[in-house]
Structures are given as structure tokens and as C-alpha cells.
Design an enzyme around this catalytic site. Structure first.
Site, PDB file in Angstrom:
ATOM      1  N   ASP A 252       9.966 -18.047 -14.892  1.00  0.00           N
ATOM      2  CA  ASP A 252       9.975 -19.502 -14.716  1.00  0.00           C
ATOM      3  C   ASP A 252      10.772 -20.201 -15.802  1.00  0.00           C
ATOM      4  O   ASP A 252      11.423 -21.215 -15.536  1.00  0.00           O
ATOM      5  CB  ASP A 252       8.538 -20.048 -14.687  1.00  0.00           C
ATOM      6  CG  ASP A 252       7.941 -20.001 -13.292  1.00  0.00           C
ATOM      7  OD1 ASP A 252       8.714 -19.892 -12.323  1.00  0.00           O
ATOM      8  OD2 ASP A 252       6.706 -20.069 -13.163  1.00  0.00           O
TER       9      ASP A 252
ATOM     10  N   CYS B 171       6.114 -11.518 -20.716  1.00  0.00           N
ATOM     11  CA  CYS B 171       5.490 -10.855 -19.566  1.00  0.00           C
ATOM     12  C   CYS B 171       6.303 -11.030 -18.287  1.00  0.00           C
ATOM     13  O   CYS B 171       5.826 -10.725 -17.195  1.00  0.00           O
ATOM     14  CB  CYS B 171       4.063 -11.364 -19.360  1.00  0.00           C
ATOM     15  SG  CYS B 171       3.935 -13.140 -19.087  1.00  0.00           S
TER      16      CYS B 171
ATOM     17  N   GLU C  29       6.525 -21.282 -20.464  1.00  0.00           N
ATOM     18  CA  GLU C  29       7.438 -21.029 -19.346  1.00  0.00           C
ATOM     19  C   GLU C  29       8.114 -22.300 -18.856  1.00  0.00           C
ATOM     20  O   GLU C  29       8.783 -22.306 -17.818  1.00  0.00           O
ATOM     21  CB  GLU C  29       6.675 -20.355 -18.194  1.00  0.00           C
ATOM     22  CG  GLU C  29       5.393 -21.070 -17.795  1.00  0.00           C
ATOM     23  CD  GLU C  29       4.513 -20.237 -16.879  1.00  0.00           C
ATOM     24  OE1 GLU C  29       5.037 -19.339 -16.199  1.00  0.00           O
ATOM     25  OE2 GLU C  29       3.295 -20.499 -16.844  1.00  0.00           O
TER      26      GLU C  29
ATOM     27  N   HIS D 113       0.818  -1.205   0.000  1.00  0.00           N
ATOM     28  CA  HIS D 113       0.000   0.000   0.000  1.00  0.00           C
ATOM     29  C   HIS D 113       0.859   1.265   0.000  1.00  0.00           C
ATOM     30  O   HIS D 113       0.540   2.244  -0.678  1.00  0.00           O
ATOM     31  CB  HIS D 113      -0.926  -0.001   1.218  1.00  0.00           C
ATOM     32  CG  HIS D 113      -2.064  -0.968   1.081  1.00  0.00           C
ATOM     33  ND1 HIS D 113      -2.841  -1.357   2.146  1.00  0.00           N
ATOM     34  CD2 HIS D 113      -2.552  -1.627   0.012  1.00  0.00           C
ATOM     35  CE1 HIS D 113      -3.770  -2.210   1.723  1.00  0.00           C
ATOM     36  NE2 HIS D 113      -3.603  -2.392   0.432  1.00  0.00           N
TER      37      HIS D 113
END
Length: 580
Positions: A458, A505, A434, A190
Site C-alpha cells: 500500500d 511485511c 503504509e 487448497h
């Protein structure tokens, strides 16, 4: 001069005096009698009501100062004031231990904090900090003490603390808070979200930094690299003052290219998208950076954030997917089905395993829990009419899994049609590559997919047989290893042979050297964290694809990572020196 490294959580460079905030937190501890338990219970409930009111007021203030979506960060804190598990645990401990309520509240919240902070999942580590800060606020309220407030700061400082609650950052005097430095917290915490929203440089997760700093020490906080300097020498100070000016000018220049296309100098388009995990926290930032859509939406946060430990209903998922699709429409949003298991434990469905990254996780879990999988697929297809949805499946190892997935999709479509529930028939279905097996079979997998996305984190880990979270072998985790680059070429060539687009990604796509590898191999899309978008776009718009292709083609003669890195460093110093 002392130097420390942490997590670069909010961009910018801050130079100023240290202000230690709530570093030492003292809680009294004493015995109470049976007849005092009811009175202590009343004090506890009064404090819960008071803290709830405080959170609601702070939420309203943050809506005015930042945005409505950023202010929603307080929703989680408000829910904590009504958390039955927490409340029941406090009251049980009060009756059993017969200690003052302040101590019980602190001890319970500290126990929860210690259980969550050790989990190998950034989401839960950030929630651990939230719980501890909530407990501290309750304790201060019950002690009737006026705790320190960042709103009272009346001179320019860099705030240094063990951790900061969202209420602390939302309530700070922005005119005088130059930067933030904490021992706890991560990139999705946060405090990171609020700091970015308020454009305050922040470095988080610097272990034991509070004990290394004295009040009014001169600090440099580098929110770009995660570096922190205590009482820097004159040379370092002059350098960072110039860097601060350079970065500020660079930020101004980027504003002028945010709306410009992500294309190389020789006009090769490379779509630039964002990765997202907690949309209601990240949506403002994601929509403000001029991205081409969402390349990775990690849907497992819906499952991990449920405090009642129940699976999210189909309706809850539908509303979450509808929200993000509407926000980004008509831009594409790629939602990955749940990647649970491994280090992301879902009580009652997954468990700790001896070798979690090779175990019961991701698509293996989904296919083994057909009802759970169908609920997610139904929610996704129902939401598809509200935007440009793409669905992606993680941890695929072969085409047999794809066959099972497509069968489930067809069953869901038939069911929705039978019940006259509208959905889009134009949803693209893609595969995450991956695992080495998926890479080796990429020609077959690409032939059965609408698109593929490389999960570089990964893929590197599995290709090199290295646990990147294991300090003893993490030095072997080398994204630029020759075998990794050969694996990437195999995947990208396979996708283009099948006439489909391929994206990346993982973290490698947000790193300058890794990005050059992908550009040279012909990547079509890059999806990265919001904080990396501007740098990635600058790099893409500063290079010729043909030149980068020649560079990457020349790297295949090398048999060691160090040789590849040396060649990339030479090229970068010649062609991208202005971005280093």
C-alpha cells in the site's frame, strides 16, 4: 515451443508429459414433471451424504500421508455438504425451473463460482474454485459416473486441469504425478497448500492453458518463477534439466541452514518471520521453515470466511488467536486487527465504493464500529497469556487515531480486570506504516509505538498514486522508485531514533532487489510468505551489511527507477550470482 506465465504456487521444477484431467465436463439438461420433484430431491440428499462420506475418508487418508493440519483442508468441503444456503437455493430452483437435479446443482454452484471469482480478493477467488469443484463432485455422484481419478495414474505425468479440488490432489498417485498446472487457483488455494505439503511443483492461474495443450505434450513447469513451456526446444530442455538439478541441490543445502540464524556475513541480525492468512492451512509450512515467528497474521480471514455472514464471536476469535499463539510460543506472533473494506467486502458493514482504497476501511472501520473493535481486542488480550502476542493496527494516518486506539485498549483492560479475566500486560502494540502521511509523521508515530511495520504494497501504491490492479497504469507501480526509497529511509530512521524495531511485511521484502534496499536502510525484521523464507535467508546470510549499506546510500543520487535497478542488477550479478 510455447511459453506461458502463471502463479508459482509450489516450489520445484517438473519435466514430463501432459495429462489432461477433467478438462471437459458435460452435464445433461432436461425437463421434469411435478411428480418427479420428490424423487430428484431424494437423489440430491443421497448425493450429499455420499460426498460427505467420501470427503471424510479422503481426510483420513491425507492425515496419514501429509499431516493432520493439512488434512483439515477437507473441513471446509465437509461443511459445504451441509450448507443450508446452497441446499435451499438448489431445492428452490428445482421446484421453480423443473429441470433435472444434476443440471440445477451444477448451475447453482456455477453461479456462486462466477460471483466469487470476480471479487478482488484471493481468499474468495479460491473459495469460488472450491464451490465449483464441490458442485462437480455432486453431479458426478448423481450421474453414477466414475469420474477420472488421479489415483489411477500409472505413468509419470504433469496433471493439467481447469482446476483441482482438494480431494483430487489428496487422492493423487504421488509416485507418478510430477507436477500440477491449472487455469484457476492462487497461492493460498487448497491445491497450492496440498501441493506444497506433498512437495509437488505447481503453477496455477494460467488462463486457457487446457486449450493450448494436447495429451502427452512435453511440459516444463517451473514452480519457482511460474513459467510453463509446451514442447520446449532442446536448448530450453537442457537448461531446465540443469536448473532442476541445481535447485534440488540448493533445497538440500537450505535444509542445513534452516536452523541457523538469519544474520549477515558481518553479524548483523535480521529477524525472519512469516506472513499468515489462514493458519489451519499454513501452520505446517510456517513452522517447518525455521522462522523467528509470525510477522503478519491477517485476522480478517475470520470475518470473511463465515458462511452465515455473521461476525465471528469473541469466543471464535479467542480460540483462533490462542491456536496460533500456542503453536509458535515462545516466538512472537504479530496479529493485525481487521483490514476490511476496500476490496474486502463484509456484507452489512462495508460496501463497494467509488474509490475503495481511499475509503471506509481498516482502522477507520474498526474505530467506527466500537463494539466490533472491542470484541476483537478482548479476544486478543484474553489469548495473550498463551504465547508471545504483538498487536498491530493497519491504515494509520496520524497520531489522533493512535490516541483513540489506546483509549479502547485501556477500556478493554479495565473490563477484563474487573471481571477477573487474565491477560498479559507485556503485549507490544505496533503501527503499520503504509500511508504517506504516516511516513511523514513517522517520528511522532514511532514515539507512541512499541514497534512499526512497513506495509510496502500500500505504501508504494499511495506514494505513487497508482492502482496496481489497474492494467492501464500498473506499469507505474514501481517499488524501487526514488520517492519510495526516500520514504522508506524516513520511516526506518524515525524508528531507530525512537529506539524501536521496524519490520517490513509487504511483497517488497521478499523480492531480491527490494530486500537489498531494506537491508541497506537498516531494517530489523523481514516478514514474508512461507515460499520466500529460504531465498530471503540465503540472501541475508550471503551479504555484508556494511557493503549493502554503501550500495543503498549510493542510490540516492538517482532520479529514475531504471537507473536504480541498473545499479542493483550490477551489484547482484557481482555478489549474488549464485542465487540468481
Amino acid at each position: 515451443m510455447n511459453f506461458f506465465s502463471g502463479i508459482a504456487a509450489s516450489r520445484g521444477i517438473a519435466i514430463g508429459k501432459a495429462h489432461l484431467y477433467n478438462y471437459k465436463f458435460q452435464v445433461p439438461k432436461y425437463n421434469i414433471s411435478d411428480i418427479q420433484i420428490d424423487a430428484e430431491t431424494d437423489r440430491f440428499y443421497d448425493a450429499l451424504r455420499k460426498v460427505e462420506q467420501d470427503y471424510k475418508k479422503l481426510k483420513m487418508d491425507l492425515e496419514k500421508e501429509a499431516s493432520e493440519d493439512t488434512a483439515k483442508l477437507f473441513d471446509g468441503s465437509i461443511l459445504l455438504t451441509k450448507d443450508h444456503t446452497f441446499i435451499n437455493e438448489v431445492l428452490t430452483r428445482l421446484r421453480e425451473d423443473k429441470k433435472n437435479i444434476e443440471w440445477i446443482v451444477y448451475d447453482v454452484s456455477d453461479t456462486i463460482f462466477k460471483k466469487l471469482i470476480i471479487l478482488d480478493d484471493e481468499f474468495f477467488r479460491d473459495r469460488a474454485v472450491d464451490f465449483l469443484n464441490f458442485g462437480k463432485r455432486l453431479v458426478n455422484t448423481m450421474l453414477l459416473e466414475k469420474s477420472q481419478s488421479l489415483a489411477d495414474i500409472d505413468s509419470d505425468v504433469i496433471v493439467v486441469s481447469n482446476d483441482l479440488a482438494v480431494s483430487d490432489t489428496a487422492n493423487m498417485n504421488r509416485q507418478h504425478v510430477l507436477g500440477i498446472l491449472t487455469e484457476l487457483g492462487g497461492a493460498t488455494s487448497h491445491v497450492a497448500i496440498v501441493a506444497k505439503s506433498l512437495k509437488i511443483p505447481a503453477v496455477l492461474g494460467v488462463k486457457d492453458i487446457c486449450s493450448k495443450i494436447k495429451e502427452s505434450d512435453l511440459l516444463i513447469v517451473d514452480g519457482y518463477s511460474g513459467k510453463t513451456f509446451i514442447n520446449p526446444d532442446e536448448k530450453t530442455l537442457i537448461f531446465y534439466k540443469k536448473e532442476r538439478e541445481r535447485f534440488e541441490n540448493s533445497e538440500k543445502k537450505f535444509l542445513s541452514i534452516r536452523e541457523k540464524p538469519s544474520v549477515t556475513l558481518d553479524n548483523r541480525a535480521i529477524a525472519l518471520k512469516v506472513n499468515m492468512e489462514i493458519p489451519y492451512q499454513e501452520i505446517d509450512l510456517a513452522m517447518d521453515v525455521g522462522s523467528d515467528g509470525v510477522g503478519l497474521y491477517r485476522s480478517e480471514f475470520l470475518y470473511l470466511s463465515n458462511k452465515d455472514k455473521k461476525l465471528p464471536s469473541e469466543e471464535q476469535q479467542f480460540n483462533a488467536y490462542k491456536f496460533i499463539l500456542e503453536k509458535f510460543s515462545p516466538k512472537p506472533v504479530t496479529i493485525r486487527t481487521i483490514d476490511l473494506g476496500g476490496d474486502k467486502i463484509l456484507e452489512g458493514y462495508t460496501e463497494r465504493e467509488l474509490n475503495p482504497y481511499l475509503g471506509y476501511r481498516a482502522i477507520r472501520l474498526s474505530l467506527d464500529k466500537p463494539k466490533m473493535f472491542r470484541d476483537q481486542l478482548r479476544a486478543l488480550y484474553r489469548a495473550s497469556i498463551y504465547g508471545n502476542l504483538q498487536i498491530m493496527f493497519p491504515m494509520i494516518t496520524g497520531v489522533d487515531e493512535l490516541a483513540k486506539i489506546y483509549k479502547e485498549i485501556q477500556n478493554v483492560k479495565k473490563e477484563l480486570t474487573k471481571n477477573s479475566i487474565p491477560f498479559s500486560n507485556d503485549v507490544k502494540v505496533g503501527t503499520m506504516i503504509e500511508t504517506p502521511s504516516a511516513a511523514m509523521l513517522s517520528d511522532f508515530i514511532c514515539a507512541k509505538s512499541d514497534f512499526v511495520s512497513i506495509g510496502s504494497n500500500d505504501l508504494v501504491q499511495y506514494t505513487l498514486a497508482v492502482d496496481r490492479n489497474n492494467d492501464r497504469v500498473s506499469y507505474l507501480y514501481q517499488p524501487l522508485h526514488p520517492s519510495v526509497i526516500r520514504m522508506l529511509k524516513l520511516i526506518i530512521d524515525g524508528a531507530h531514533k525512537a529506539n524501536i524495531k521496524v519490520s517490513v511485511c509487504g511483497e517488497m521484502g521478499g523480492d531480491m532487489k527490494g530486500l537489498l534496499i531494506f537491508i541497506g536502510l537498516g531494517i530489523d525484521e523481514v516478514s514474508t510468505g512461507v515460499n520466500n523464507i529460504d531465498l530471503v535467508k540465503k540472501i541475508i546470510r550471503s551479504v555484508n551489511y556494511s557493503e549493502v549499506k554503501d550500495l543503498v546510500d549510493s542510490l540516492f543520487i538517482f532520479d529514475e527507477t531504471s537507473k536504480i535497478e541498473k545499479e542493483l542488477d550490477k551489484w547482484i550479478s557481482k555478489h549474488l550470482k549464485h542465487l540468481i
